[in-house]
Enzyme design. Sequence first.
Site, PDB file in Angstrom:
ATOM      1  CB  CYS A 246     -23.581  77.876 -18.425  1.00  0.00           C
ATOM      2  SG  CYS A 246     -23.739  76.137 -18.904  1.00  0.00           S
ATOM      3  CG  HIS A 294     -24.593  75.970 -14.507  1.00  0.00           C
ATOM      4  ND1 HIS A 294     -25.101  76.755 -15.524  1.00  0.00           N
ATOM      5  CD2 HIS A 294     -24.151  76.839 -13.558  1.00  0.00           C
ATOM      6  CE1 HIS A 294     -24.963  78.028 -15.198  1.00  0.00           C
ATOM      7  NE2 HIS A 294     -24.391  78.107 -14.017  1.00  0.00           N
ATOM      8  CG  HIS A 306     -23.564  81.809 -13.315  1.00  0.00           C
ATOM      9  ND1 HIS A 306     -24.322  80.726 -12.919  1.00  0.00           N
ATOM     10  CD2 HIS A 306     -24.125  82.892 -12.710  1.00  0.00           C
ATOM     11  CE1 HIS A 306     -25.287  81.137 -12.102  1.00  0.00           C
ATOM     12  NE2 HIS A 306     -25.191  82.436 -11.957  1.00  0.00           N
TER      13      HIS A 306
END
Length: 333
Positions: A246, A294, A306
Amino acid sequence: MKNTGGRRTARRIAASTGIGAVVASSLLLPGTAHADPTREEVEEEIERLNEEASIAVEEYNQAKEDHEVAEARYDELEEQVGDEEEKYEALKERVQKLANATYQSGDMDSLTNILTSDGPEGLLEQNADITYLSETQQAQLDEFGESAERLFSLKDEAEEALKEAEGALEEAEEAKEKVEEKISEQEELLTQFPDADASTEGANDSGGQSYTGGASGSAGAALDFAYAQIGKPYIYGGTGPNGYDCSGLTQAAWRAGGVDLPRTTYSQAEVGNRIYDINALQPGDIMFFSGLGHNGLYAGGGQMVHAPRTGRNIEVVGLAAYWAGQFEFAVRP
């Protein structure tokens, strides 16, 4: 210079994985009578583990970064050690000549002991008692002792920092692998039920899309890059070009927009202005979730691009179904 990054990483690993291990084992504990979990329970456990995995991989990224810094510092200190060793040997030669001259003059006294003293502290203690030497000779002995002390200190510092970083990296890698194993076990259970992962609703991971939103400038360039990566796999520690995690994706995307971001979610969360109102987001803002485990790029229109997690590809996902409830804040680089 003390490298404290490894110690901070180790503390975060202990905090982020210890509780999770207990909760995970409570769902399906071998040898204990439990009712079979429902699909919803398995999905909830997978989601919880994915959040734990996101934190674990960022801990791994941070530990890896700390280790790289420690290695670079080690190499730098090794060069300094080499330089100091050359200086040390040159000074030692001068002191030996001084000792020889003193011997030949018959004035041995404590000078010979200088060359056989145990370390710089003993040398300097003896040095303080040698009052008959000239100022130049005294300065040479002082410099010799100080050089030895610097040499030993540099070696200790380099070795300690690198050892600490290596230990933290090993712990982080082990934690990451354990969480990954738990996810695999739970996903195997999920195959017994119809597919229904709440976090994937509205996802679109078809390969290599083009961004068609209204962002321009640096944000537009960042989103153009991110959309071009859609369909590539999530890779732990990935920074491209074949796959990303990420924070690796957000870093690479904003680099394409001319902004150099740090590597991990923790560091990226400290860059730019924070936005806590999800309704105030602008395309290109970096959104953070799950205790900073995240992140992803806001794409506009209630969507985010993402790199989600292991086993999945980079995707565009709607926020309303799941991610809006996990949102903590965003930053605008």
